[in-house]
Design an enzyme around this catalytic site. Structure first.
Site, mmCIF file in Angstrom:
data_model
loop_
_atom_site.group_PDB
_atom_site.id
_atom_site.type_symbol
_atom_site.label_atom_id
_atom_site.label_comp_id
_atom_site.label_asym_id
_atom_site.label_seq_id
_atom_site.Cartn_x
_atom_site.Cartn_y
_atom_site.Cartn_z
ATOM 1 N N ASN A 191 -10.042 0.031 -0.179
ATOM 2 C CA ASN A 191 -8.591 0.262 -0.060
ATOM 3 C C ASN A 191 -7.973 -0.315 -1.411
ATOM 4 O OD1 ASN A 191 -5.960 -0.136 0.311
ATOM 5 N ND2 ASN A 191 -6.185 -1.181 2.406
ATOM 6 N N CYS B 235 0.945 -1.239 -0.080
ATOM 7 C CA CYS B 235 0.163 -0.040 -0.040
ATOM 8 C C CYS B 235 0.813 1.149 0.028
ATOM 9 C CB CYS B 235 -1.012 -0.023 1.258
ATOM 10 S SG CYS B 235 -2.175 -1.340 0.895
ATOM 11 N N HIS C 170 -3.148 7.244 3.032
ATOM 12 C CA HIS C 170 -3.541 6.140 2.248
ATOM 13 C C HIS C 170 -5.233 5.806 3.035
ATOM 14 C CE1 HIS C 170 -3.776 2.045 1.018
ATOM 15 N NE2 HIS C 170 -3.498 1.338 2.284
HETATM 16 N N1 ACO Z 1 -18.597 -7.798 8.908
HETATM 17 C C1 ACO Z 1 -19.083 -8.315 10.521
HETATM 18 N N2 ACO Z 1 -18.200 -8.323 11.255
HETATM 19 C C2 ACO Z 1 -17.203 -8.524 11.022
HETATM 20 C C3 ACO Z 1 -16.430 -8.190 9.997
HETATM 21 C C4 ACO Z 1 -17.400 -7.876 8.753
HETATM 22 N N3 ACO Z 1 -16.990 -7.772 7.471
HETATM 23 N N4 ACO Z 1 -14.968 -8.362 9.805
HETATM 24 C C5 ACO Z 1 -14.698 -8.819 10.964
HETATM 25 N N5 ACO Z 1 -15.870 -8.811 11.660
HETATM 26 C C6 ACO Z 1 -15.958 -9.192 13.207
HETATM 27 C C7 ACO Z 1 -14.852 -9.946 13.628
HETATM 28 O O1 ACO Z 1 -14.937 -11.346 13.366
HETATM 29 C C8 ACO Z 1 -14.746 -9.563 15.186
HETATM 30 O O2 ACO Z 1 -15.773 -10.206 15.645
HETATM 31 P P1 ACO Z 1 -15.669 -10.962 17.342
HETATM 32 O O3 ACO Z 1 -15.306 -9.666 18.453
HETATM 33 O O4 ACO Z 1 -17.029 -11.652 17.601
HETATM 34 O O5 ACO Z 1 -14.334 -11.775 17.331
HETATM 35 C C9 ACO Z 1 -15.277 -8.186 14.979
HETATM 36 O O6 ACO Z 1 -15.836 -7.953 13.747
HETATM 37 C C10 ACO Z 1 -14.013 -7.177 15.383
HETATM 38 O O7 ACO Z 1 -13.036 -7.591 14.573
HETATM 39 P P2 ACO Z 1 -11.743 -6.700 14.308
HETATM 40 O O8 ACO Z 1 -11.054 -7.439 13.305
HETATM 41 O O9 ACO Z 1 -11.322 -6.416 15.756
HETATM 42 O O10 ACO Z 1 -12.439 -5.282 13.886
HETATM 43 P P3 ACO Z 1 -11.590 -3.928 13.487
HETATM 44 O O11 ACO Z 1 -12.436 -2.861 14.173
HETATM 45 O O12 ACO Z 1 -10.385 -4.078 14.015
HETATM 46 O O13 ACO Z 1 -11.833 -3.551 12.014
HETATM 47 C C11 ACO Z 1 -10.184 -3.639 10.273
HETATM 48 C C12 ACO Z 1 -11.121 -4.307 11.350
HETATM 49 C C13 ACO Z 1 -11.244 -2.701 9.454
HETATM 50 C C14 ACO Z 1 -9.612 -4.752 9.267
HETATM 51 C C15 ACO Z 1 -9.194 -2.757 10.902
HETATM 52 O O14 ACO Z 1 -8.515 -3.444 12.053
HETATM 53 C C16 ACO Z 1 -8.345 -2.091 9.987
HETATM 54 O O15 ACO Z 1 -8.626 -1.187 9.416
HETATM 55 N N6 ACO Z 1 -6.852 -2.410 10.292
HETATM 56 C C17 ACO Z 1 -5.922 -1.748 9.375
HETATM 57 C C18 ACO Z 1 -5.872 -2.037 7.775
HETATM 58 C C19 ACO Z 1 -4.724 -1.417 7.419
HETATM 59 O O16 ACO Z 1 -4.075 -0.158 7.603
HETATM 60 N N7 ACO Z 1 -4.038 -2.142 6.184
HETATM 61 C C20 ACO Z 1 -2.739 -1.482 5.775
HETATM 62 C C21 ACO Z 1 -2.765 -1.242 4.398
HETATM 63 S S1 ACO Z 1 -3.638 -2.749 3.303
HETATM 64 C C22 ACO Z 1 -1.935 -3.329 2.485
HETATM 65 O O17 ACO Z 1 -0.816 -3.208 2.571
HETATM 66 C C23 ACO Z 1 -2.499 -4.362 1.386
#
Ligand code: ACO
Length: 331
Positions: A285, A115, A255
Site C-alpha cells: 500500500n 490514500c 486503491h
Molecule cells: N502477521 C501475523 N498475524 C497478524 C499480523 C501479521 N502481520 N497482523 C495482525 N495479525 C493477527 C492479529 O493480531 C489477529 O490475531 P488474533 O486473532 O489472535 O487477535 C489476527 O492476525 C487477525 O487480525 P485482523 O486485524 O483481524 O486481520 P484482518 O484479516 O482484518 O487483516 C488488514 C488486517 C490486512 C489490515 C485488513 O483489516 C485490511 O486490509 N484493512 C483495510 C486497510 C485499508 O483499506 N486501509 C485504507 C487505506 S490506508 C491509508 O489511508 C493510509
C-alpha cells in the site's frame, strides 16, 4: 460557463531501490509470508533510502511525467502534491518539487486526503483546467510512508511501501479525458486511521515520542468494512452520474490496500481480471501514490482504445474516498 476538456498528457512513477520482502519481515516481527500473502496479497514493498524524502521521489516521478507529456517544466501553471508524509508540515512538498524540477511559473500546494490523495488531486486538477483558470497542471502523489511506520507493530508494518507517481493534466480537444469524478468524506471515522502526534493537536514532545504517537495507527478491521462499502458506493455514483453502466467500465484501478478488497470489488463490478490493475504484490500500500502508479502502469501498456473508459477508486484516512472516470476520445 463552457467547461474545457481536461485531458491526461502523460504519467511517470518512481520506486526506491530497496526491496523489503515478506521473508525479511518474518525476521523483524512475529509474522509469516503465508499470513501477509493470504490476508493482503502483498509479497514485497519498496523502502526509501534514509536521505531520500517524499519531495526527492516526487520530483523524479514528475520529471518522467513531464517528459512523457511532451511539455516543459516552465509550461506548468500549477503543481498539486498529494501526500500524508510531506518533507515538512511546511513549506509544502509541492513547493520543494517545484524548485527541484524548475517549474518556475507554477503555483504549488499540498493536498491531504491520505490514500485518496491522487484521486482528490486529479479531481482538483480537472476543476482548474475545466474552468480555464489553469491550462497545465502537474499532479504528484508521493509517500515515504516508512518514515511513520512502527517496525515493531506487525499489524501495520507489513502493509505499506514507499513510492511516487505524477500525472500531467491539461486542456486539449482530444485524448484521455477526465469526464467525471466524485469525492466523499466522513470525519466521524478520523480516529480509525491516524498519525496521532506531530500536528497542533499534539506537538512533538518527549511523551509523544515515548508513546510512539508519531507512527501510523489503524483499526484495520473497521477500516476494511468502510473501504468496501464506500468504494462501491462512490464508484457506482461516478458511472451512473454520467449515464454509464457497470458493463461500460473498461479498466478498473482500485486503491491497493488489500487484494481481498480489490478482488471482491472487481467481481461485483464484473470487470474481468485482466482489466483490473493490481500491483499490490510488488509495492504494498503506497497510500496517496497507489492509484496513480496503477494508472501509469496501465498507460504504459498502451491498450486503451478509442471510447474505452478507465475507472479509478480510492479510500483512506479521513475517512475520505473518491472515484474518477476517464474516457479516450479522439486521437
Ligand atoms: N502477521 C501475523 N498475524 C497478524 C499480523 C501479521 N502481520 N497482523 C495482525 N495479525 C493477527 C492479529 O493480531 C489477529 O490475531 P488474533 O486473532 O489472535 O487477535 C489476527 O492476525 C487477525 O487480525 P485482523 O486485524 O483481524 O486481520 P484482518 O484479516 O482484518 O487483516 C488488514 C488486517 C490486512 C489490515 C485488513 O483489516 C485490511 O486490509 N484493512 C483495510 C486497510 C485499508 O483499506 N486501509 C485504507 C487505506 S490506508 C491509508 O489511508 C493510509
Amino acid at each position: 460557463m463552457l467547461l474545457k476538456k481536461a485531458v491526461v498528457l502523460g504519467t511517470g512513477s518512481y520506486f526506491p531501490e530497496r526491496v523489503l520482502s515478506n521473508a525479511e519481515l518474518e525476521k523483524i516481527v512475529d509474522t509469516t509470508d503465508e499470513w501477509i500473502t493470504s490476508r493482503t496479497g502483498m509479497k514485497e514493498r519498496r523502502i526509501a533510502a534514509k536521505e531520500e524524502s517524499a519531495s526527492d521521489m516526487g520530483a523524479i516521478a514528475a520529471e518522467k511525467a513531464i517528459q512523457n507529456s511532451d511539455v516543459k517544466a516552465e509550461d506548468l501553471d500549477l503543481i498539486i502534491c498529494a501526500t500524508l508524509t510531506p518533507d515538512h508540515l511546511f513549506p509544502s512538498t509541492a513547493c520543494l518539487i517545484q524548485n527541484k524540477i524548475g517549474a518556475k511559473n507554477a503555483a504549488a500546494f499540498d493536498l491531504s486526503a491520505a490514500c485518496s490523495g491522487y484521486v482528490y488531486a486529479m479531481m482538483t486538477a480537472k476543476a482548474y483546467v475545466s474552468s480555464g483558470i489553469y491550462k497545465t497542471v502537474l499532479v504528484v502523489a508521493t509517500e515515504k510512508i516508512s518514515s511513520i511506520i512502527d517496525y515493531t507493530d506487525r499489524a501495520t508494518c507489513v502493509l505499506f511501501g514507499d513510492a511516487a507517481t505524477a500525472t500531467v493534466v491539461a486542456h486539449r480537444e482530444h485524448g484521455l479525458e477526465i469526464i467525471h469524478g466524485c469525492l466523499g468524506a466522513d470525519g466521524t471515522g478520523a480516529d480509525m486511521l491516524i498519525q496521532p502526534a506531530g500536528g497542533s493537536r499534539m506537538p512533538a514532545c518527549q511523551e509523544s515520542i515515548d508513546q510512539k504517537l508519531h507512527y501510523l495507527r489503524m483499526e484495520g478491521k473497521d477500516v476494511y468494512k468502510h473501504a468496501v462499502r464506500r468504494m462501491e458506493e462512490v464508484a457506482m455514483k461516478c458511472i451512473t452520474d454520467v449515464g454509464m453502466k457497470i458493463e461500460d467500465v473498461g479498466y478498473l484501478i482500485p486503491h491497493q490496500a488489500n487484494l481481498r478488497i480489490i478482488e471482491g470489488f472487481a467481481k461485483r463490478f464484473q470487470v474481468p481480471q485482466e482489466r483490473v490493475i493490481v500491483n499490490i504484490q510488488r509495492y504494498g500500500n503506497t497510500a496517496a501514490a497507489s492509484v496513480g502508479i496503477g494508472f501509469d502502469e496501465l498507460l504504459n501498456l498502451k491498450k486503451i482504445k478509442e471510447g474505452e473508459t478507465v475507472l479509478m477508486v480510492a479510500f483512506g484516512a479521513g475517512l475520505a474516498w473518491g472515484s474518477l472516470l476517464l474516457q479516450r476520445r479522439g486521437s
